[in-house]
Design a protein around this motif. Structure first.
Motif, PDB file in Angstrom:
ATOM      1  N   VAL A 183       0.849  -1.195   0.000  1.00 28.69           N
ATOM      2  CA  VAL A 183       0.000   0.000   0.000  1.00 28.69           C
ATOM      3  C   VAL A 183       0.877   1.234   0.000  1.00 28.69           C
ATOM      4  CG1 VAL A 183      -1.696   1.343   1.306  1.00 28.69           C
ATOM      5  CG2 VAL A 183      -1.897  -1.154   1.208  1.00 28.69           C
ATOM      6  N   ASP A 184       0.591   2.161  -0.904  1.00 30.38           N
ATOM      7  CA  ASP A 184       1.355   3.408  -0.982  1.00 30.38           C
ATOM      8  C   ASP A 184       0.369   4.563  -1.078  1.00 30.38           C
ATOM      9  OD1 ASP A 184       3.405   5.201  -1.173  1.00 30.38           O
ATOM     10  OD2 ASP A 184       3.810   4.846  -3.289  1.00 30.38           O
ATOM     11  N   MET A 185       0.434   5.501  -0.103  1.00 33.91           N
ATOM     12  CA  MET A 185      -0.434   6.670  -0.104  1.00 33.91           C
ATOM     13  C   MET A 185       0.392   7.938   0.070  1.00 33.91           C
ATOM     14  SD  MET A 185      -3.810   5.659   2.138  1.00 33.91           S
ATOM     15  CE  MET A 185      -4.607   7.225   1.722  1.00 33.91           C
ATOM     16  N   THR A 186      -0.059   9.029  -0.558  1.00 35.44           N
ATOM     17  CA  THR A 186       0.631  10.308  -0.401  1.00 35.44           C
ATOM     18  C   THR A 186       0.125  11.023   0.841  1.00 35.44           C
ATOM     19  OG1 THR A 186       0.902  10.477  -2.799  1.00 35.44           O
ATOM     20  CG2 THR A 186       1.196  12.493  -1.509  1.00 35.44           C
ATOM     21  N   SER A 187      -1.178  11.194   0.955  1.00 37.08           N
ATOM     22  CA  SER A 187      -1.747  11.855   2.133  1.00 37.08           C
ATOM     23  C   SER A 187      -3.137  11.301   2.396  1.00 37.08           C
ATOM     24  CB  SER A 187      -1.816  13.370   1.927  1.00 37.08           C
ATOM     25  OG  SER A 187      -2.687  13.684   0.848  1.00 37.08           O
ATOM     26  N   GLY A 188      -3.512  11.317   3.672  1.00 35.21           N
ATOM     27  CA  GLY A 188      -4.829  10.833   4.017  1.00 35.21           C
ATOM     28  C   GLY A 188      -4.790   9.847   5.161  1.00 35.21           C
ATOM     29  N   GLN A 189      -5.718   8.897   5.163  1.00 32.59           N
ATOM     30  CA  GLN A 189      -5.804   7.924   6.243  1.00 32.59           C
ATOM     31  C   GLN A 189      -5.949   6.523   5.666  1.00 32.59           C
ATOM     32  OE1 GLN A 189      -8.054   8.910   9.690  1.00 32.59           O
ATOM     33  NE2 GLN A 189      -8.598   6.792  10.175  1.00 32.59           N
ATOM     34  N   PHE A 190      -5.151   5.608   6.226  1.00 31.70           N
ATOM     35  CA  PHE A 190      -5.229   4.206   5.843  1.00 31.70           C
ATOM     36  C   PHE A 190      -5.765   3.407   7.016  1.00 31.70           C
ATOM     37  CE2 PHE A 190      -2.859   0.055   5.769  1.00 31.70           C
ATOM     38  CZ  PHE A 190      -3.714  -0.559   4.862  1.00 31.70           C
ATOM     39  N   ASN A 191      -6.863   2.686   6.794  1.00 30.64           N
ATOM     40  CA  ASN A 191      -7.482   1.871   7.827  1.00 30.64           C
ATOM     41  C   ASN A 191      -7.475   0.405   7.406  1.00 30.64           C
ATOM     42  OD1 ASN A 191      -8.516   4.373   9.125  1.00 30.64           O
ATOM     43  ND2 ASN A 191      -9.943   4.386   7.411  1.00 30.64           N
ATOM     44  N   ALA A 192      -7.360  -0.469   8.377  1.00 30.84           N
ATOM     45  CA  ALA A 192      -7.498  -1.896   8.099  1.00 30.84           C
ATOM     46  C   ALA A 192      -8.032  -2.583   9.342  1.00 30.84           C
ATOM     47  CB  ALA A 192      -6.179  -2.508   7.665  1.00 30.84           C
ATOM     48  N   GLU A 193      -9.069  -3.390   9.156  1.00 31.40           N
ATOM     49  CA  GLU A 193      -9.625  -4.112  10.289  1.00 31.40           C
ATOM     50  C   GLU A 193      -8.764  -5.320  10.637  1.00 31.40           C
ATOM     51  OE1 GLU A 193     -13.723  -4.989   9.661  1.00 31.40           O
ATOM     52  OE2 GLU A 193     -14.272  -2.920   9.215  1.00 31.40           O
ATOM     53  N   ASN A 194      -8.297  -6.017   9.626  1.00 26.11           N
ATOM     54  CA  ASN A 194      -7.401  -7.151   9.826  1.00 26.11           C
ATOM     55  C   ASN A 194      -6.508  -7.294   8.601  1.00 26.11           C
ATOM     56  OD1 ASN A 194      -8.306  -8.644  12.396  1.00 26.11           O
ATOM     57  ND2 ASN A 194     -10.237  -8.409  11.286  1.00 26.11           N
ATOM     58  N   ILE A 195      -5.242  -7.565   8.839  1.00 26.42           N
ATOM     59  CA  ILE A 195      -4.331  -7.881   7.749  1.00 26.42           C
ATOM     60  C   ILE A 195      -3.569  -9.147   8.135  1.00 26.42           C
ATOM     61  CG2 ILE A 195      -2.246  -7.208   6.498  1.00 26.42           C
ATOM     62  CD1 ILE A 195      -3.134  -4.337   6.647  1.00 26.42           C
ATOM     63  N   ASN A 196      -3.661 -10.168   7.280  1.00 28.46           N
ATOM     64  CA  ASN A 196      -2.896 -11.392   7.459  1.00 28.46           C
ATOM     65  C   ASN A 196      -2.197 -11.670   6.139  1.00 28.46           C
ATOM     66  OD1 ASN A 196      -3.920 -12.659  10.211  1.00 28.46           O
ATOM     67  ND2 ASN A 196      -5.733 -11.885   9.142  1.00 28.46           N
ATOM     68  N   ALA A 197      -0.877 -11.540   6.138  1.00 23.85           N
ATOM     69  CA  ALA A 197      -0.135 -11.697   4.896  1.00 23.85           C
ATOM     70  C   ALA A 197       1.260 -12.230   5.181  1.00 23.85           C
ATOM     71  CB  ALA A 197      -0.040 -10.356   4.156  1.00 23.85           C
ATOM     72  N   PHE A 198       1.872 -12.785   4.153  1.00 17.43           N
ATOM     73  CA  PHE A 198       3.264 -13.196   4.299  1.00 17.43           C
ATOM     74  C   PHE A 198       4.165 -11.960   4.277  1.00 17.43           C
ATOM     75  CE2 PHE A 198       7.398 -14.567   2.664  1.00 17.43           C
ATOM     76  CZ  PHE A 198       7.709 -15.579   3.567  1.00 17.43           C
ATOM     77  N   ASN A 199       3.982 -11.123   3.251  1.00 16.47           N
ATOM     78  CA  ASN A 199       4.705  -9.859   3.145  1.00 16.47           C
ATOM     79  C   ASN A 199       3.707  -8.714   3.148  1.00 16.47           C
ATOM     80  OD1 ASN A 199       7.420 -10.963   2.727  1.00 16.47           O
ATOM     81  ND2 ASN A 199       6.650 -11.627   0.729  1.00 16.47           N
ATOM     82  N   ALA A 200       3.938  -7.716   3.996  1.00 16.03           N
ATOM     83  CA  ALA A 200       3.082  -6.536   4.038  1.00 16.03           C
ATOM     84  C   ALA A 200       3.950  -5.286   4.061  1.00 16.03           C
ATOM     85  CB  ALA A 200       2.171  -6.562   5.261  1.00 16.03           C
TER      86      ALA A 200
END
Length: 277
Positions: A121-138
């Protein structure tokens, strides 16, 4: 100022007044479709480049598909663009190369999926929300704004924020690397084998549950840590500032040892305060 110089400077001046921002020019642009989409299939890799606004990821194991839903009524050029191929979902803020005036777009995007292996995930400005993240690479990057995560589990977790706030309720990972230029990092629960946190100025507040090794480097600011249940051995290097501890400790070979001293933690700060709970 002569007429030629004025003529050369005028377009630059007009552009600066208009406050234009240019969307990134990305490859395979002909494969992208605009607007809200629902994709069928297994999601292995999710790549999101969302310039500004609010981005929310929802991992729902009961979901039967992958949905990309954006709020608002925009011209197709300014709508979210995405394409799904070979178990990979690529998401872009809008059409490739399109320009827009700063403040022209107020966008909110929600991506829902059953599971993912690799996340970027790449963002310039703002808000990033996630309820759950399950990954090998994040991998999560934000230039300015806020990162708010309830829970993230990964083998390799990398996060970067230039300025703003990172608030994570729970982290479980083998390798954690977090960098920030200025701002605040808050972690309600951290379990990791190896973790590295670096920043120029700001504050770090973490409740440590389990660790093998951790390094924190901060130029100026505050570090506030809760000792993990496995115990910890702290090495503290500071130029100026204070070191305080609520829990009792023993000093062994210039290290502050708590309990069984399993976790090896190195703290480096130029100026600021360190508090161990």
């Amino acid at each position: 100022m002569n007429r030629l110089l004025k003529a050369l400077l005028l377009p630059v001046f007009i552009i600066s007044l208009s406050g234009c921002s240019t969307s990134s020019v990305y490859p395979n642009q002909e494969k992208y479709v605009s607007g809200n989409q629902v994709y069928e299939g297994t999601l292995t890799t999710l790549n999101v480049n969302y310039q500004s606004g609010e981005l929310t990821l929802v991992e729902d194991p009961t979901a039967s598909n992958i949905s990309v839903i954006e709020e608002g009524d925009f011209d197709s050029r300014y709508q979210v663009h995405s394409y799904f191929e070979d178990n990979t979902l690529n998401v872009q803020f809008m059409a490739s190369g399109v320009t827009y005036r700063a403040g022209q777009l107020t966008k909110k995007l929600t991506i829902t999926y059953p599971s993912v292996t690799n996340l970027a995930v790449d963002m310039t400005s703002g808000q990033f929300n996630a309820e759950n993240i399950n990954a090998f690479n994040a991998s999560i990057g934000l230039t300015s704004g806020k990162i708010a995560l309830t829970s993230i589990s990964a083998t390799n977790l990398a996060m970067s924020i230039t300025s703003g706030t990172t608030d994570i309720n729970k982290i479980e990972a083998s390798n954690v690397n977090v960098s920030m230029t200025s701002g605040q990092l808050m972690v309600g629960s951290l379990s990791a084998l190896k973790a590295n946190f670096s920043g120029t100025s700001g504050s770090v507040l973490m409740n440590l549950v389990y660790l093998d090794e951790m390094n924190i480097s901060l130029t100026s600011g505050n570090i506030d840590l809760t000792v993990p249940s496995c115990g910890a051995s702290f090495k503290v290097e500071k130029t100026s500032g204070s070191f305080d501890s609520i829990q009792p400790y023993m000093v062994v070979n210039d290290r502050y040892n708590y309990g069984e001293a399993h976790a090896l933690i190195n703290l480096t700060i130029t100026s600021g305060s360190i508090l161990i709970r």
